[in-house]
Write an enzyme that holds these catalytic residues in place. Sequence first.
Site, PDB file in Angstrom:
ATOM      1  N   HIS A 131       0.834  -1.206   0.000  1.00  0.00           N
ATOM      2  CA  HIS A 131       0.000   0.000   0.000  1.00  0.00           C
ATOM      3  C   HIS A 131       0.862   1.247   0.000  1.00  0.00           C
ATOM      4  O   HIS A 131       0.621   2.189  -0.776  1.00  0.00           O
ATOM      5  CB  HIS A 131      -0.914  -0.023   1.230  1.00  0.00           C
ATOM      6  CG  HIS A 131      -1.620   1.261   1.506  1.00  0.00           C
ATOM      7  ND1 HIS A 131      -2.947   1.491   1.196  1.00  0.00           N
ATOM      8  CD2 HIS A 131      -1.179   2.413   2.094  1.00  0.00           C
ATOM      9  CE1 HIS A 131      -3.281   2.714   1.559  1.00  0.00           C
ATOM     10  NE2 HIS A 131      -2.236   3.298   2.116  1.00  0.00           N
ATOM     11  N   GLU A 132       1.873   1.274   0.865  1.00  0.00           N
ATOM     12  CA  GLU A 132       2.736   2.460   0.945  1.00  0.00           C
ATOM     13  C   GLU A 132       3.526   2.645  -0.348  1.00  0.00           C
ATOM     14  O   GLU A 132       3.717   3.772  -0.811  1.00  0.00           O
ATOM     15  CB  GLU A 132       3.676   2.347   2.139  1.00  0.00           C
ATOM     16  CG  GLU A 132       2.974   2.297   3.490  1.00  0.00           C
ATOM     17  CD  GLU A 132       2.012   3.461   3.706  1.00  0.00           C
ATOM     18  OE1 GLU A 132       2.252   4.539   3.138  1.00  0.00           O
ATOM     19  OE2 GLU A 132       1.020   3.278   4.429  1.00  0.00           O
ATOM     20  N   HIS A 135       1.494   4.354  -2.922  1.00  0.00           N
ATOM     21  CA  HIS A 135       1.556   5.812  -2.780  1.00  0.00           C
ATOM     22  C   HIS A 135       2.781   6.375  -3.492  1.00  0.00           C
ATOM     23  O   HIS A 135       2.719   7.419  -4.134  1.00  0.00           O
ATOM     24  CB  HIS A 135       1.622   6.200  -1.299  1.00  0.00           C
ATOM     25  CG  HIS A 135       0.300   6.233  -0.602  1.00  0.00           C
ATOM     26  ND1 HIS A 135      -0.802   6.890  -1.114  1.00  0.00           N
ATOM     27  CD2 HIS A 135      -0.098   5.700   0.585  1.00  0.00           C
ATOM     28  CE1 HIS A 135      -1.816   6.756  -0.277  1.00  0.00           C
ATOM     29  NE2 HIS A 135      -1.425   6.044   0.759  1.00  0.00           N
ATOM     30  N   GLU A 202      -6.384   7.290  -0.648  1.00  0.00           N
ATOM     31  CA  GLU A 202      -6.262   6.066   0.143  1.00  0.00           C
ATOM     32  C   GLU A 202      -6.915   4.885  -0.555  1.00  0.00           C
ATOM     33  O   GLU A 202      -6.368   3.773  -0.564  1.00  0.00           O
ATOM     34  CB  GLU A 202      -6.878   6.280   1.534  1.00  0.00           C
ATOM     35  CG  GLU A 202      -6.047   7.159   2.445  1.00  0.00           C
ATOM     36  CD  GLU A 202      -4.640   6.634   2.642  1.00  0.00           C
ATOM     37  OE1 GLU A 202      -4.458   5.423   2.889  1.00  0.00           O
ATOM     38  OE2 GLU A 202      -3.702   7.449   2.543  1.00  0.00           O
TER      39      GLU A 202
END
Length: 282
Positions: A131-132, A135, A202
């Site tokens: 997930h990070e 980003h 998100e």
Amino acid sequence: MFNWFKTALLMAGIMALFGAIGAYIGGAQGMLIALVLGGAMNFFSYWFSDKLVLKMYNAREVDEYSAPQFYDMVRELARKAGLPMPRVYIIDEAQPNAFATGRNPEHAAVAATTGILRLLSARELRGVMAHELSHVKNRDILISTISATMAGAISMLANFAMFFGSRDPDGRPTNPIAGILVMILAPLAATVIQMAISRAREYEADRGGAEISGDPGALADALEKINAYARNIPMASAEAHPETAQMMIMNPLSGGGLSNLFSTHPPAEERVARLRAMVRGD
């Protein structure tokens, strides 16, 4: 291209807030000074805000020798995502959480708390770090890091306006109630700008992270665990710097009610539901 537009929109909104507060404090001259200050802060945020945020959290950099399993996991995921290897940090906080920062993929860093390293299984942690890295791949990290730094600056300027007030063209103090309103509404406006940009971000990072890891269920399981534990474990660094909360994978701040209404994070339940739908192939 759209991310650059969002960054420009964020900077323009923050600059407008700087100008409005400056005009309240010192009229046209105050607005000019505030705009110059805002421009300098934008420049500083672009180049140095990642280092500032990591310092706020007392993050310590690790490598393949000091944290071999965690480091190798990030390296494997970065390779799958087609990204340069980011710098890897650990934050000594009991609350389970993580974030990414930096101005671009070539100057990125990912950080995880000791709490999340203890709480999650290797599979779940892999989903979080994917997930990070999503980003990073989407270049969201510049937006989130700049907005964190600038929102903090807005709060400080608003507090200055509250304590020192403003004067009319004849040099007389204006209504002190206006100063209280500025102190309350300016940081709130900065939060709304952050919220408008970061909530959709998100969801996209959840989707992108699930694709990088190849396991959307792992991230869904991780989010459920983090949501259950994080709300009961205070995070001192985040409470001291609430403007950085939107960088985390889950809202690290305590409290509810109005604070949840203006949260920069979408509801955990909705995020999990979307990931479960990906598992089912919906």
